[in-house]
Design a protein around this motif. Structure first.
Motif, PDB file in Angstrom:
ATOM      1  N   LEU A   1     -49.889 -26.467  16.389  1.00  0.00           N
ATOM      2  CA  LEU A   1     -48.508 -26.054  16.611  1.00  0.00           C
ATOM      3  C   LEU A   1     -48.130 -26.366  18.045  1.00  0.00           C
ATOM      4  N   ARG A   2     -46.969 -26.904  18.221  1.00  0.00           N
ATOM      5  CA  ARG A   2     -46.479 -27.177  19.560  1.00  0.00           C
ATOM      6  C   ARG A   2     -45.351 -26.209  19.864  1.00  0.00           C
ATOM      7  N   ARG A   3     -45.398 -25.651  21.047  1.00  0.00           N
ATOM      8  CA  ARG A   3     -44.352 -24.719  21.467  1.00  0.00           C
ATOM      9  C   ARG A   3     -43.312 -25.471  22.274  1.00  0.00           C
ATOM     10  N   ARG A   4     -42.085 -25.083  22.086  1.00  0.00           N
ATOM     11  CA  ARG A   4     -40.973 -25.669  22.841  1.00  0.00           C
ATOM     12  C   ARG A   4     -40.623 -24.696  23.946  1.00  0.00           C
TER      13      ARG A   4
ATOM     14  N   TYR B   1     -31.798 -21.448  28.974  1.00  0.00           N
ATOM     15  CA  TYR B   1     -31.757 -20.015  28.673  1.00  0.00           C
ATOM     16  C   TYR B   1     -30.364 -19.452  28.956  1.00  0.00           C
ATOM     17  N   HIS B   2     -29.800 -19.813  30.109  1.00  0.00           N
ATOM     18  CA  HIS B   2     -28.458 -19.339  30.449  1.00  0.00           C
ATOM     19  C   HIS B   2     -27.405 -19.911  29.496  1.00  0.00           C
ATOM     20  N   ARG B   3     -27.566 -21.166  29.109  1.00  0.00           N
ATOM     21  CA  ARG B   3     -26.612 -21.770  28.172  1.00  0.00           C
ATOM     22  C   ARG B   3     -26.668 -21.083  26.805  1.00  0.00           C
ATOM     23  N   MET B   4     -27.842 -20.577  26.409  1.00  0.00           N
ATOM     24  CA  MET B   4     -27.942 -19.829  25.146  1.00  0.00           C
ATOM     25  C   MET B   4     -27.085 -18.566  25.214  1.00  0.00           C
ATOM     26  N   GLY B   5     -27.069 -17.929  26.358  1.00  0.00           N
ATOM     27  CA  GLY B   5     -26.213 -16.756  26.540  1.00  0.00           C
ATOM     28  C   GLY B   5     -24.749 -17.127  26.494  1.00  0.00           C
ATOM     29  N   GLU B   6     -24.386 -18.216  27.172  1.00  0.00           N
ATOM     30  CA  GLU B   6     -22.995 -18.670  27.182  1.00  0.00           C
ATOM     31  C   GLU B   6     -22.525 -19.076  25.796  1.00  0.00           C
TER      32      GLU B   6
ATOM     33  N   GLU C   1     -25.275 -10.186  24.907  1.00  0.00           N
ATOM     34  CA  GLU C   1     -25.348  -9.318  26.081  1.00  0.00           C
ATOM     35  C   GLU C   1     -26.317  -8.159  25.877  1.00  0.00           C
ATOM     36  N   ASP C   2     -26.435  -7.692  24.646  1.00  0.00           N
ATOM     37  CA  ASP C   2     -27.301  -6.546  24.354  1.00  0.00           C
ATOM     38  C   ASP C   2     -28.721  -6.939  23.939  1.00  0.00           C
ATOM     39  N   ASP C   3     -28.991  -8.244  23.838  1.00  0.00           N
ATOM     40  CA  ASP C   3     -30.350  -8.683  23.502  1.00  0.00           C
ATOM     41  C   ASP C   3     -31.281  -8.348  24.655  1.00  0.00           C
ATOM     42  N   ARG C   4     -32.391  -7.723  24.342  1.00  0.00           N
ATOM     43  CA  ARG C   4     -33.364  -7.356  25.374  1.00  0.00           C
ATOM     44  C   ARG C   4     -34.457  -8.413  25.390  1.00  0.00           C
ATOM     45  N   VAL C   5     -34.147  -9.523  26.054  1.00  0.00           N
ATOM     46  CA  VAL C   5     -35.090 -10.623  26.153  1.00  0.00           C
ATOM     47  C   VAL C   5     -35.190 -11.078  27.607  1.00  0.00           C
ATOM     48  N   GLU C   6     -36.293 -11.758  27.895  1.00  0.00           N
ATOM     49  CA  GLU C   6     -36.464 -12.349  29.209  1.00  0.00           C
ATOM     50  C   GLU C   6     -37.187 -13.673  29.051  1.00  0.00           C
ATOM     51  N   LEU C   7     -37.016 -14.551  30.018  1.00  0.00           N
ATOM     52  CA  LEU C   7     -37.661 -15.855  30.001  1.00  0.00           C
ATOM     53  C   LEU C   7     -38.907 -15.781  30.872  1.00  0.00           C
ATOM     54  N   ILE C   8     -40.077 -15.956  30.248  1.00  0.00           N
ATOM     55  CA  ILE C   8     -41.357 -15.914  30.954  1.00  0.00           C
ATOM     56  C   ILE C   8     -42.080 -17.222  30.704  1.00  0.00           C
ATOM     57  N   GLU C   9     -42.305 -17.987  31.763  1.00  0.00           N
ATOM     58  CA  GLU C   9     -42.992 -19.270  31.666  1.00  0.00           C
ATOM     59  C   GLU C   9     -42.455 -20.129  30.523  1.00  0.00           C
ATOM     60  N   GLY C  10     -41.137 -20.180  30.419  1.00  0.00           N
ATOM     61  CA  GLY C  10     -40.496 -21.037  29.434  1.00  0.00           C
ATOM     62  C   GLY C  10     -40.363 -20.453  28.041  1.00  0.00           C
ATOM     63  N   GLU C  11     -40.920 -19.282  27.800  1.00  0.00           N
ATOM     64  CA  GLU C  11     -40.832 -18.655  26.485  1.00  0.00           C
ATOM     65  C   GLU C  11     -39.871 -17.473  26.536  1.00  0.00           C
ATOM     66  N   ILE C  12     -39.099 -17.318  25.488  1.00  0.00           N
ATOM     67  CA  ILE C  12     -38.188 -16.181  25.394  1.00  0.00           C
ATOM     68  C   ILE C  12     -38.964 -15.035  24.755  1.00  0.00           C
ATOM     69  N   ILE C  13     -39.128 -13.976  25.527  1.00  0.00           N
ATOM     70  CA  ILE C  13     -39.928 -12.833  25.106  1.00  0.00           C
ATOM     71  C   ILE C  13     -39.009 -11.653  24.850  1.00  0.00           C
ATOM     72  N   GLU C  14     -39.190 -11.011  23.709  1.00  0.00           N
ATOM     73  CA  GLU C  14     -38.411  -9.813  23.396  1.00  0.00           C
ATOM     74  C   GLU C  14     -39.025  -8.622  24.122  1.00  0.00           C
TER      75      GLU C  14
END
Length: 139
Positions: free
Chosen positions: A12-15, A22-27, A33-46
């Motif tokens: 499996l390859r991760r993107r 990440y910012h464009r996904m929000g835009e 706005e209420d999603d509790r996620v953060e970007l860690i080393e390129g991965e979106i973590i809940e």
């Protein structure tokens, strides 16, 4: 596995995402706005939800940091002749701009409103709004 069966390794390859993506996904509304996620080393973590105890502790700390800043630090800055000090009141979603230090206090206090542009006295070309500094604009 039975003898003679071929084993196929599945890779499996991760993107990974860039900060700009990440910012464009929000835009684009992909991340809300209420999603509790953060970007860690390129991965979106809940992120885990903030419990009531966590929220109460953060609120108390912010309130005590604000009281200390207002009662202790601002008078020290004014006595030292610091021309301008900004106090971020995160709970209220505002910035207090303190200017004109005289006699251990600031004579001018400005509270910019949502959408109103403002700038530091030392860098008048650096124009910002509350939303740019604190996140979403508040009415």
């Amino acid at each position: 596995m039975a003898d003679g069966e071929d084993t196929m390794a599945l890779t499996l390859r991760r993107r990974r995402f860039t900060l700009d993506e990440y910012h464009r996904m929000g835009e684009a509304g992909i991340l809300g706005e209420d999603d509790r996620v953060e970007l860690i080393e390129g991965e979106i973590i809940e992120m885990s939800p903030i419990g009531s105890r966590h929220a109460a502790t953060v609120a108390r700390i912010c309130h005590l940091s604000l009281l200390y800043d207002r009662r202790t630090k601002l008078p020290l800055y004014a006595r030292a002749g610091v021309a301008e000090a900004w106090l971020a009141d995160l709970e209220a979603g505002r910035i207090e701009i303190h200017r004109d230090p005289t006699g251990g206090r600031y004579r001018e206090v400005r509270l910019p409103r949502a959408g109103e542009p403002f700038a530091p006295a030392a860098f008048p070309d650096l124009i910002v709004t509350l939303g740019e500094l604190l996140g979403a604009e508040r009415p």
